[in-house]
Design a protein around this motif. Structure first.
Motif, PDB file in Angstrom:
ATOM      1  N   GLU A 226      25.984  17.863  23.988  1.00  0.00           N
ATOM      2  CA  GLU A 226      25.252  18.364  25.154  1.00  0.00           C
ATOM      3  C   GLU A 226      26.212  18.735  26.283  1.00  0.00           C
ATOM      4  O   GLU A 226      26.012  19.751  26.969  1.00  0.00           O
ATOM      5  CB  GLU A 226      24.264  17.306  25.636  1.00  0.00           C
ATOM      6  CG  GLU A 226      23.100  17.056  24.682  1.00  0.00           C
ATOM      7  CD  GLU A 226      22.136  16.016  25.232  1.00  0.00           C
ATOM      8  OE1 GLU A 226      22.347  15.589  26.382  1.00  0.00           O
ATOM      9  OE2 GLU A 226      21.198  15.644  24.510  1.00  0.00           O
ATOM     10  N   THR A 227      27.263  17.938  26.471  1.00  0.00           N
ATOM     11  CA  THR A 227      28.223  18.214  27.537  1.00  0.00           C
ATOM     12  C   THR A 227      28.965  19.523  27.304  1.00  0.00           C
ATOM     13  O   THR A 227      29.218  20.294  28.253  1.00  0.00           O
ATOM     14  CB  THR A 227      29.228  17.054  27.650  1.00  0.00           C
ATOM     15  OG1 THR A 227      28.521  15.840  27.912  1.00  0.00           O
ATOM     16  CG2 THR A 227      30.238  17.316  28.762  1.00  0.00           C
ATOM     17  N   LEU A 228      29.311  19.815  26.053  1.00  0.00           N
ATOM     18  CA  LEU A 228      30.142  20.981  25.745  1.00  0.00           C
ATOM     19  C   LEU A 228      29.336  22.170  25.221  1.00  0.00           C
ATOM     20  O   LEU A 228      29.928  23.157  24.777  1.00  0.00           O
ATOM     21  CB  LEU A 228      31.207  20.593  24.716  1.00  0.00           C
ATOM     22  CG  LEU A 228      32.257  19.596  25.220  1.00  0.00           C
ATOM     23  CD1 LEU A 228      33.107  19.085  24.084  1.00  0.00           C
ATOM     24  CD2 LEU A 228      33.129  20.248  26.275  1.00  0.00           C
ATOM     25  N   ALA A 229      28.014  22.074  25.276  1.00  0.00           N
ATOM     26  CA  ALA A 229      27.200  23.181  24.773  1.00  0.00           C
ATOM     27  C   ALA A 229      27.454  24.465  25.552  1.00  0.00           C
ATOM     28  O   ALA A 229      27.556  25.555  24.969  1.00  0.00           O
ATOM     29  CB  ALA A 229      25.719  22.810  24.823  1.00  0.00           C
ATOM     30  N   GLY A 230      27.566  24.353  26.877  1.00  0.00           N
ATOM     31  CA  GLY A 230      27.813  25.540  27.690  1.00  0.00           C
ATOM     32  C   GLY A 230      29.149  26.183  27.386  1.00  0.00           C
ATOM     33  O   GLY A 230      29.260  27.413  27.281  1.00  0.00           O
ATOM     34  N   THR A 231      30.204  25.377  27.234  1.00  0.00           N
ATOM     35  CA  THR A 231      31.525  25.912  26.902  1.00  0.00           C
ATOM     36  C   THR A 231      31.506  26.601  25.547  1.00  0.00           C
ATOM     37  O   THR A 231      32.100  27.675  25.364  1.00  0.00           O
ATOM     38  CB  THR A 231      32.562  24.776  26.900  1.00  0.00           C
ATOM     39  OG1 THR A 231      32.562  24.120  28.166  1.00  0.00           O
ATOM     40  CG2 THR A 231      33.945  25.308  26.591  1.00  0.00           C
ATOM     41  N   ALA A 232      30.813  25.999  24.575  1.00  0.00           N
ATOM     42  CA  ALA A 232      30.740  26.612  23.246  1.00  0.00           C
ATOM     43  C   ALA A 232      29.989  27.940  23.281  1.00  0.00           C
ATOM     44  O   ALA A 232      30.413  28.928  22.647  1.00  0.00           O
ATOM     45  CB  ALA A 232      30.066  25.637  22.268  1.00  0.00           C
ATOM     46  N   ASP A 233      28.893  28.013  24.015  1.00  0.00           N
ATOM     47  CA  ASP A 233      28.137  29.266  24.117  1.00  0.00           C
ATOM     48  C   ASP A 233      28.978  30.345  24.784  1.00  0.00           C
ATOM     49  O   ASP A 233      28.941  31.518  24.363  1.00  0.00           O
ATOM     50  CB  ASP A 233      26.850  29.033  24.909  1.00  0.00           C
ATOM     51  CG  ASP A 233      25.852  28.172  24.148  1.00  0.00           C
ATOM     52  OD1 ASP A 233      25.980  28.068  22.915  1.00  0.00           O
ATOM     53  OD2 ASP A 233      24.960  27.590  24.805  1.00  0.00           O
ATOM     54  N   ALA A 234      29.708  29.968  25.827  1.00  0.00           N
ATOM     55  CA  ALA A 234      30.532  30.961  26.522  1.00  0.00           C
ATOM     56  C   ALA A 234      31.623  31.519  25.618  1.00  0.00           C
ATOM     57  O   ALA A 234      32.038  32.676  25.781  1.00  0.00           O
ATOM     58  CB  ALA A 234      31.149  30.330  27.769  1.00  0.00           C
ATOM     59  N   ARG A 235      32.092  30.737  24.659  1.00  0.00           N
ATOM     60  CA  ARG A 235      33.146  31.194  23.760  1.00  0.00           C
ATOM     61  C   ARG A 235      32.588  31.779  22.464  1.00  0.00           C
ATOM     62  O   ARG A 235      33.360  32.175  21.582  1.00  0.00           O
ATOM     63  CB  ARG A 235      34.077  30.027  23.428  1.00  0.00           C
ATOM     64  CG  ARG A 235      34.929  29.566  24.594  1.00  0.00           C
ATOM     65  CD  ARG A 235      35.728  28.330  24.232  1.00  0.00           C
ATOM     66  NE  ARG A 235      36.672  28.001  25.292  1.00  0.00           N
ATOM     67  CZ  ARG A 235      37.933  28.430  25.344  1.00  0.00           C
ATOM     68  NH1 ARG A 235      38.386  29.221  24.374  1.00  0.00           N
ATOM     69  NH2 ARG A 235      38.717  28.113  26.334  1.00  0.00           N
ATOM     70  N   GLY A 236      31.273  31.775  22.312  1.00  0.00           N
ATOM     71  CA  GLY A 236      30.678  32.304  21.091  1.00  0.00           C
ATOM     72  C   GLY A 236      30.881  31.390  19.897  1.00  0.00           C
ATOM     73  O   GLY A 236      30.929  31.865  18.749  1.00  0.00           O
ATOM     74  N   THR A 237      30.974  30.111  20.147  1.00  0.00           N
ATOM     75  CA  THR A 237      31.203  29.134  19.081  1.00  0.00           C
ATOM     76  C   THR A 237      29.910  28.373  18.816  1.00  0.00           C
ATOM     77  O   THR A 237      29.254  27.896  19.743  1.00  0.00           O
ATOM     78  CB  THR A 237      32.317  28.147  19.477  1.00  0.00           C
ATOM     79  OG1 THR A 237      33.516  28.881  19.756  1.00  0.00           O
ATOM     80  CG2 THR A 237      32.579  27.159  18.350  1.00  0.00           C
ATOM     81  N   THR A 238      29.552  28.239  17.553  1.00  0.00           N
ATOM     82  CA  THR A 238      28.334  27.537  17.155  1.00  0.00           C
ATOM     83  C   THR A 238      28.677  26.104  16.756  1.00  0.00           C
ATOM     84  O   THR A 238      29.620  25.875  15.981  1.00  0.00           O
ATOM     85  CB  THR A 238      27.645  28.235  15.973  1.00  0.00           C
ATOM     86  OG1 THR A 238      27.382  29.608  16.334  1.00  0.00           O
ATOM     87  CG2 THR A 238      26.344  27.547  15.611  1.00  0.00           C
TER      88      THR A 238
END
Length: 374
Positions: A226-238
């Motif tokens: 949950e903490t890193l969901a935003g960072t992953a979305d911004a980088r296009g990482t699933t």
């Protein structure tokens, strides 16, 4: 200056000698009391059938003859008791001498010395083993702080030098862009703060024993996702999550750092587009496993082996503006896993990326899960 008294060895030897002498005196007293009671006092005349007479010693005569021999026996018993007590005390106190030597060497700065006492597992052996454990812990703490000081002085030199250069340039240019200067100073400051906090976490983890609360790694991993969901979305990482109950005894804050660092490392050091991360927890054979697998550049075995060293990154691994990393993520993870008596395993993927698995001792009394399927 206080006058030094008798050593412990001398006091024990004198105690042994006094005890032996008292026991010997008691035995002689008992012999004299029970034997001499049957000997009358006064002149004793013995008559035989032939009419001849002879005088026999009475109680006083026997006492006069017995006293010197008893005194000499007492002195001999004291001397033997003193000699035997000295030898026995030396043997008994030998472990204490070894402990004292180790303590003096530790006070002089030699923390690598160990007593390594052999023999029966008695009270002195327990004290020696406890002292060795304490020395190992102190050595680990001192080494951690020394490493912290060396790493901090080495790594903080860059942001401090950058800050000074930016200020010098701004001072020399009256038309400098204030917003750009502040942005550069903020980036340098963020890196310095990140390095300092990471080094402090490693030093604290290495120096002090962790807590032993029951912590479910699946819940910790879900919080990290949950903490890193935003960072992953911004980088296009699933991020693919497969969390199964895996309870371990440990420190919840440190284990949260572990999951966050592993997941952040997998998200940040990934492919530019279309990357993925698989994060899972499970329990098997009494051990809890936290596994993070990601796509990314191809890594060799030598590169992977060096990733847990402080300030090391694999070749081709980059970081963006949203991650002021210091190359300490896996070093922190290794330190936390080691503090929980676990193992951290890094395996390169054949088509690029990395598989990181933290194996920790599971909490007693919790059911075991099967390994999740790929």
């Amino acid at each position: 200056m206080r006058r030094r008294g008798l050593s412990v060895r001398w006091r024990l030897a004198l105690s042994y000698a006094a005890l032996v002498t008292v026991v010997e005196a008691m035995l002689l007293t008992v012999v004299a009391a029970f034997l001499l009671r049957y000997v009358p006092e006064g002149d004793l005349v013995l008559l035989d059938i032939g009419g001849t007479t002879a005088f026999a010693p009475d109680r006083s005569d026997l006492l006069r003859a017995f006293a010197p021999a008893a005194a000499l026996t007492g002195l001999a018993a004291f001397a033997l008791g003193l000699l035997g007590g000295w030898l026995l005390a030396g043997r008994v106190l030998r472990p204490l001498t070894a402990i004292g030597t180790a303590a003096r060497r530790a006070a002089a700065g030699s923390l690598s010395h160990r007593i390594a006492l052999t023999g029966p597992h008695d009270e002195l052996r327990e004290v020696a083993d406890t002292f060795d454990t304490m020395l190992a812990r102190v050595e680990q703490s001192v080494e951690g702080y020394r490493r912290f000081a060396a790493d901090a002085s080495h790594e903080l030199r860059t942001p401090l030098a950058t800050t000074r250069a930016v200020l010098d340039v701004a001072a020399a240019d009256p038309d400098a862009d204030v917003a750009q200067v502040l942005a550069q100073l903020g980036a340098a400051n963020a890196r310095a703060v990140a390095v300092t906090e990471a080094l402090l976490l490693i030093a604290r983890t290495d120096a002090a024993p962790v807590g032993r609360d029951a912590v479910d790694l699946s819940l910790v991993l879900e919080d990290a996702v949950e903490t890193l969901a935003g960072t992953a979305d911004a980088r296009g990482t699933t991020i693919h999550l497969d969390s199964r109950p895996a309870v371990v005894p440990g420190d919840e804050t440190l284990l949260h750092h572990l999951a966050t660092n592993l997941l952040q490392n997998a998200v940040v050091h990934n492919t530019a587009t279309g990357g993925w991360v698989r994060a899972s927890t499970h329990r098997t054979d009494g051990a809890a496993h936290l596994t993070v697998e990601n796509t990314g550049p191809v890594l060799t075995s030598d590169e992977v082996a060096a990733l847990t060293a402080p300030f090391r990154r694999g070749a081709g691994r980059t970081q963006g503006a949203d991650h002021a990393g210091a190359g300490l993520g896996l070093a922190i993870a290794r330190s936390i896993v080691r503090a929980h008596a676990g193992a951290l395993t890094l395996t390169p993927r054949g088509d690029g990326g990395l598989v990181v698995e933290a194996t920790l001792p599971g909490a007693a009394g919790t059911p075991a899960d099967d390994r999740p399927t790929a």
